[in-house]
Write an enzyme that holds these catalytic residues in place. Structure first.
Site, PDB file in Angstrom:
ATOM      1  N   CYS A   1       0.857  -1.180   0.000  1.00 16.22           N
ATOM      2  CA  CYS A   1       0.000   0.000   0.000  1.00 16.22           C
ATOM      3  C   CYS A   1       0.890   1.226   0.000  1.00 16.22           C
ATOM      4  CB  CYS A   1      -0.921   0.016   1.218  1.00 16.22           C
ATOM      5  SG  CYS A   1      -2.298   1.174   0.985  1.00 16.22           S
TER       6      CYS A   1
ATOM      7  N   CYS B   1      -0.083   4.112   1.914  1.00 19.51           N
ATOM      8  CA  CYS B   1      -0.424   5.049   3.002  1.00 19.51           C
ATOM      9  C   CYS B   1       0.686   5.239   4.029  1.00 19.51           C
ATOM     10  CB  CYS B   1      -1.728   4.644   3.681  1.00 19.51           C
ATOM     11  SG  CYS B   1      -1.792   2.948   4.250  1.00 19.51           S
TER      12      CYS B   1
ATOM     13  N   CYS C   1      -3.993   6.010   0.670  1.00 14.86           N
ATOM     14  CA  CYS C   1      -3.497   4.755   0.111  1.00 14.86           C
ATOM     15  C   CYS C   1      -3.160   4.861  -1.377  1.00 14.86           C
ATOM     16  CB  CYS C   1      -4.531   3.649   0.332  1.00 14.86           C
ATOM     17  SG  CYS C   1      -4.916   3.402   2.076  1.00 14.86           S
TER      18      CYS C   1
ATOM     19  N   LYS D   1     -12.225  -5.011   2.790  1.00  8.83           N
ATOM     20  CA  LYS D   1     -11.624  -4.175   3.833  1.00  8.83           C
ATOM     21  C   LYS D   1     -12.581  -3.041   4.139  1.00  8.83           C
ATOM     22  CE  LYS D   1      -7.446  -1.536   4.898  1.00  8.83           C
ATOM     23  NZ  LYS D   1      -6.130  -1.109   4.385  1.00  8.83           N
TER      24      LYS D   1
ATOM     25  N   ARG E   1      -2.769   3.011  13.123  1.00  6.17           N
ATOM     26  CA  ARG E   1      -2.312   4.265  12.495  1.00  6.17           C
ATOM     27  C   ARG E   1      -1.274   4.958  13.348  1.00  6.17           C
ATOM     28  NH1 ARG E   1      -8.166   5.693   9.786  1.00  6.17           N
ATOM     29  NH2 ARG E   1      -8.071   3.865   8.421  1.00  6.17           N
TER      30      ARG E   1
ATOM     31  N   ARG F   1     -10.966   7.425   4.556  1.00  5.03           N
ATOM     32  CA  ARG F   1     -10.756   6.425   3.511  1.00  5.03           C
ATOM     33  C   ARG F   1     -12.073   5.838   3.011  1.00  5.03           C
ATOM     34  NH1 ARG F   1      -5.854   4.597   6.808  1.00  5.03           N
ATOM     35  NH2 ARG F   1      -4.173   5.771   5.842  1.00  5.03           N
TER      36      ARG F   1
ATOM     37  N   LYS G   1     -11.331  -7.948   6.613  1.00  8.06           N
ATOM     38  CA  LYS G   1     -10.678  -7.096   7.610  1.00  8.06           C
ATOM     39  C   LYS G   1     -11.587  -5.949   7.979  1.00  8.06           C
ATOM     40  CE  LYS G   1      -6.663  -4.144   8.233  1.00  8.06           C
ATOM     41  NZ  LYS G   1      -5.528  -3.452   7.626  1.00  8.06           N
TER      42      LYS G   1
ATOM     43  N   SER H   1      -5.763  -4.030  14.949  1.00  7.50           N
ATOM     44  CA  SER H   1      -5.160  -3.387  16.120  1.00  7.50           C
ATOM     45  C   SER H   1      -6.167  -3.052  17.224  1.00  7.50           C
ATOM     46  CB  SER H   1      -4.407  -2.123  15.686  1.00  7.50           C
ATOM     47  OG  SER H   1      -5.281  -1.222  15.029  1.00  7.50           O
TER      48      SER H   1
ATOM     49  N   TYR I   1      -2.039  -9.663  16.251  1.00  3.16           N
ATOM     50  CA  TYR I   1      -0.964  -9.176  17.123  1.00  3.16           C
ATOM     51  C   TYR I   1      -0.794 -10.077  18.341  1.00  3.16           C
ATOM     52  CZ  TYR I   1      -1.593  -5.306  13.999  1.00  3.16           C
ATOM     53  OH  TYR I   1      -1.707  -4.557  12.853  1.00  3.16           O
TER      54      TYR I   1
HETATM   55 ZN    ZN Z   1      -3.279   1.914   2.857  1.00  2.00          ZN
END
Ligand code: ZN
Length: 310
Positions: A104, A106, A114, A179, A189, A201, A232, A258, A297
């Site tokens: 990506c 971003c 992105c 997504k 982020r 986005r 996602k 996250s 994670y």
């Molecule tokens: Zn992105």
């Protein structure tokens, strides 16, 4: 008896550990909003990878934090960029670890979007060749799998063609197919320094209200040549995973993002939830919904918990 009857197994071999790789040397820097997660400089990766391997984790997904950002995100496709260097380092230190790289712009653009900005808007078609270049650089560095996450239309097709044309037919593509524009991405982020500097986005990520659209997006990615499709976030979208599972025979990945991680960490550090039990319940639910692989994670911790309870 319970184990014999269990319909769903969670195994370390189903987990993918996301890794934030940053520029610089000798750095292992904690991400404040994600306790237990760090950003590593390339030279610090070897130790971390061997810890993951000890736990039983055999797959990683890389995100890069470059030294400099620009309008076109050029560090995303620089051959000496932080991600290609990290891929080469991991493949040298641990050749059997599957290395996937997020594709990506971003994390690399000064505006944090992105794609390429033209007349104040993200331009889908101008972005495609840059994503394709990044994917080829990562494949050249040794990546086994690339994961386009920009949600640009035709990104999987552009990347598949560029990989094939450059002799990387064996590099597989994991589409971030469904997504959603989610508030659960907040802590990421901070970790990746990729918050958009203007707007949001929502013009390219999906509305959380739409699951039929998610199926259409997944269908498109499969037609374009995706080898793995992803939903996602995971937890608030288990129904989308289940629908995709019922409909498609391709491997399905789910990204336990996250915010899903940080809320368990925060509640358990306050003594309000049992971290281990809740994390394992969430990961099991994502498997039960139909995900073959889970990007999380919790990967290292979960793998260690699984070993303890084996
Ligand atoms: Zn992105």
């Amino acid at each position: 008896m319970r184990r014999l009857m269990n319909e769903t197994d969670l195994r370390a071999s189903r987990l993918i550990a996301p890794i934030f790789v940053r520029h610089g040397d000798g750095i292992m820097e904690p991400v404040e909003a994600m306790p237990g997660v760090n950003r590593y400089s390339v030279d610090k990766l070897e130790g971390y990878i061997s810890r993951l391997q000890d736990a039983g984790i055999r797959a990683v997904l890389l995100f890069g934090l470059p030294e400099s950002k620009d309008e076109l995100g050029s560090q995303a496709y620089a051959s000496d960029g932080v991600v290609p260097r990290a891929i080469a380092e991991i493949k040298k230190a641990a050749p059997s670890v599957l290395v996937a790289a997020d594709v990506c712009l971003c994390e690399y653009t000064s505006h944090g979007h992105c794609g390429v900005i033209k007349d104040g808007k993200v331009d889908n078609d101008l972005t495609l060749p840059l994503l394709a270049r990044a994917a080829v650089e990562y494949a050249r560095a040794g990546a086994d799998m690339v994961g386009p996450s920009a949600m640009m239309d035709r990104q999987v097709a552009a990347i598949r063609k560029a990989l094939d044309d450059s002799g990387h037919q064996e590099t597989i593509v994991m589409g971030y197919s469904a997504k959603f524009a989610s508030s659960f991405y907040g802590p990421f982020r901070e970790a990746a320094g990729s918050a958009p500097s203007f707007g949001d986005r929502k013009s390219y990520q999906m509305s959380g209200a739409n699951s039929r659209e998610a199926i259409r997006e997944i269908e498109e990615d499969i037609k374009e040549g995706a080898d793995v499709v992803m939903v996602k976030p995971a937890l608030a979208y288990l129904d989308v995973i289940a629908k995709a599972r019922a409909r498609f025979n391709l491997p399905i990945a789910a990204y336990n993002v996250s915010g899903e991680y940080s809320m368990i960490k925060a509640a358990s550090s306050n003594g309000w939830l049992d971290e281990r039990m809740v994390a394992m319940e969430v990961l099991t639910s994502i498997r039960r919904a139909g995900a073959d692989m889970i990007i999380t994670y919790f990967a290292e911790q979960a793998a260690n918990w699984l070993k303890e309870s084996a």
